[in-house]
Motif scaffolding. Sequence first.
Motif, PDB file in Angstrom:
ATOM      1  N   LEU A   1       1.025   4.562  -2.863  1.00 12.98           N
ATOM      2  CA  LEU A   1       1.017   5.996  -2.591  1.00 12.98           C
ATOM      3  C   LEU A   1       2.265   6.664  -3.155  1.00 12.98           C
ATOM      4  O   LEU A   1       2.201   7.741  -3.751  1.00 12.98           O
TER       5      LEU A   1
ATOM      6  N   PHE B   1      -5.670   1.597  -2.503  1.00 11.85           N
ATOM      7  CA  PHE B   1      -5.029   1.416  -1.208  1.00 11.85           C
ATOM      8  C   PHE B   1      -5.770   0.399  -0.354  1.00 11.85           C
ATOM      9  O   PHE B   1      -5.184  -0.521   0.214  1.00 11.85           O
ATOM     10  N   ASN B   2      -7.075   0.562  -0.233  1.00 10.58           N
ATOM     11  CA  ASN B   2      -7.831  -0.300   0.676  1.00 10.58           C
ATOM     12  C   ASN B   2      -8.003  -1.719   0.149  1.00 10.58           C
ATOM     13  O   ASN B   2      -8.119  -2.658   0.938  1.00 10.58           O
TER      14      ASN B   2
ATOM     15  N   PHE C   1      -7.094   6.498  -5.168  1.00 11.09           N
ATOM     16  CA  PHE C   1      -6.194   5.973  -4.143  1.00 11.09           C
ATOM     17  C   PHE C   1      -6.963   5.226  -3.066  1.00 11.09           C
ATOM     18  O   PHE C   1      -6.534   4.173  -2.599  1.00 11.09           O
ATOM     19  N   GLN C   2      -8.095   5.770  -2.641  1.00 14.26           N
ATOM     20  CA  GLN C   2      -8.884   5.102  -1.597  1.00 14.26           C
ATOM     21  C   GLN C   2      -9.243   3.677  -2.013  1.00 14.26           C
ATOM     22  O   GLN C   2      -9.190   2.757  -1.206  1.00 14.26           O
TER      23      GLN C   2
ATOM     24  N   SER D   1       0.821  -1.207   0.000  1.00 15.62           N
ATOM     25  CA  SER D   1       0.000   0.000   0.000  1.00 15.62           C
ATOM     26  C   SER D   1       0.855   1.258   0.000  1.00 15.62           C
ATOM     27  O   SER D   1       0.533   2.245  -0.664  1.00 15.62           O
TER      28      SER D   1
ATOM     29  N   VAL E   1      -7.158   7.827   5.479  1.00 13.51           N
ATOM     30  CA  VAL E   1      -7.053   6.989   4.279  1.00 13.51           C
ATOM     31  C   VAL E   1      -7.963   5.767   4.316  1.00 13.51           C
ATOM     32  O   VAL E   1      -8.200   5.143   3.272  1.00 13.51           O
ATOM     33  N   ASN E   2      -8.481   5.422   5.484  1.00  8.81           N
ATOM     34  CA  ASN E   2      -9.236   4.172   5.556  1.00  8.81           C
ATOM     35  C   ASN E   2     -10.018   4.068   6.861  1.00  8.81           C
ATOM     36  O   ASN E   2      -9.912   4.931   7.738  1.00  8.81           O
TER      37      ASN E   2
ATOM     38  N   ASN F   1      -5.581  -3.237  -1.234  1.00  8.96           N
ATOM     39  CA  ASN F   1      -4.310  -3.829  -0.807  1.00  8.96           C
ATOM     40  C   ASN F   1      -4.241  -3.997   0.700  1.00  8.96           C
ATOM     41  O   ASN F   1      -3.727  -5.005   1.197  1.00  8.96           O
ATOM     42  N   LYS F   2      -4.744  -3.030   1.419  1.00  7.47           N
ATOM     43  CA  LYS F   2      -4.517  -2.952   2.869  1.00  7.47           C
ATOM     44  C   LYS F   2      -5.432  -3.864   3.677  1.00  7.47           C
ATOM     45  O   LYS F   2      -5.117  -4.250   4.793  1.00  7.47           O
TER      46      LYS F   2
END
Length: 435
Positions: free
Chosen positions: A63, A350-351, A346-347, A59, A155-156, A353-354
């Motif tokens: 970014l 990223f999420n 990105f949201q 993640s 971010v999450n 992956n995270k």
Amino acid sequence: MPAARPDSPTRRRAPLAASTSVSTLSTVLAAAALSFATAAHAAQVEVLHYWTSGGEAKSAQVLKQMLEKKGDTWVDFAVAGGGGGNAMTALKTRVVAGNPPAAAQIKGPAIHEWGDEGVLMPIDDVAKQDGWDRVLPPEIAAIMKYNGQYVGAPVNVHRVNWLWINADALKKVNAQPPATWDDFFRVADALKKAGITPVAIGGQPWQEAETFETVALGVGGAAFYKKAFVQLDDATLKGPTMVKALETFRRLRTYADASQTGRDWNMATAMVINGQAAMQFMGDWAKGEFTVANKVPGKDYLCVAAPGSQNAYTFNVDSFVFFKVKTPGVDKGQKDMAGLLMSPAFQQTFNLNKGSIPVRQDLDLSKFDACAKKSSADFKAAGAAGALVPSWAHDMVVSPAVEGAFYDVIGKYWSDESMTAQQAANRLAAAAKTQ
């Protein structure tokens, strides 16, 4: 948002020689434009974070790549340790020395404490242009603001009160995911009898605290949790429900392996992934580890709310704040990063992956798995029912001093069998008064 361009001084130019050709003029202007664009858009952004394992590290790379596409340079300042304690120590050292990083992974009350120090850079112009108030839950927007201005970008949303289960291990003992604590201990006994470690845990203070927090929510419910850990009510902290929660927590130790001391959380998750252990209490960053291992929810592993906590939701929000730095032009990169953190692209990336869910409430979740969709639905339902609670074990509600004191009590209680549950409850009540 469009990049802010630093002011450039107006200069009086000497007239061009009459013999200067049009092609030469074009070349000069093109070179000047390129030079100006590079100076205007390049910014080195040093980012302090503690995303150093599996899905988290992936993640961070996402970014970095997105920021570099903006023409900025990501300077990595990664500090290992899932709890973030080491990173916060490093941050304090840098700020005291007058050389803070441009951005740092900080959350909860710590954001306001840094705001009190006068070292944070407001990003309210980015937030207003991109409509953050419209897409963020009010409970989370409030955490990101200082004196009414955004200083942090979330971010999450992580759900903390998850129980992760190896599906094959459960099948071996012909059991269903436990919905109550009585169910849980029956399943744990069957697993132990079958030679499978029932509970994977790492013997680190933040992991013990997080597990206890989840147990307390499951035993006492959201109203109890808020009174104890948000309001820090003395009678509730040392009362009978807290004692019962501590007794339930203590029982878990008998179902964990003897090699837990010092184990990182992702190593405990790996035990569940490979079938060495059956279950783990952990926030949904654990799902990132399952994803990296190519495991499928519902088939290889199960994600269920921890026993007794099905109707509540403990949230942990990752966020970044931006520090005032001395180097000119860095604010351009900081604002680029703030905009990227909250961008729909990105949201989503990223999420995915995270293992968490987007903090923005306006995104399509069709690409997310069943665990994420359940997390999102439960988040909204808990919010509507008043059962959305911040994680004290993950810096979201109490001061660092109180959190540290709670950590000490829980850690000692977990390792010292001579301490009674009532003694531990009394110490929690005393710890709540830590200044």
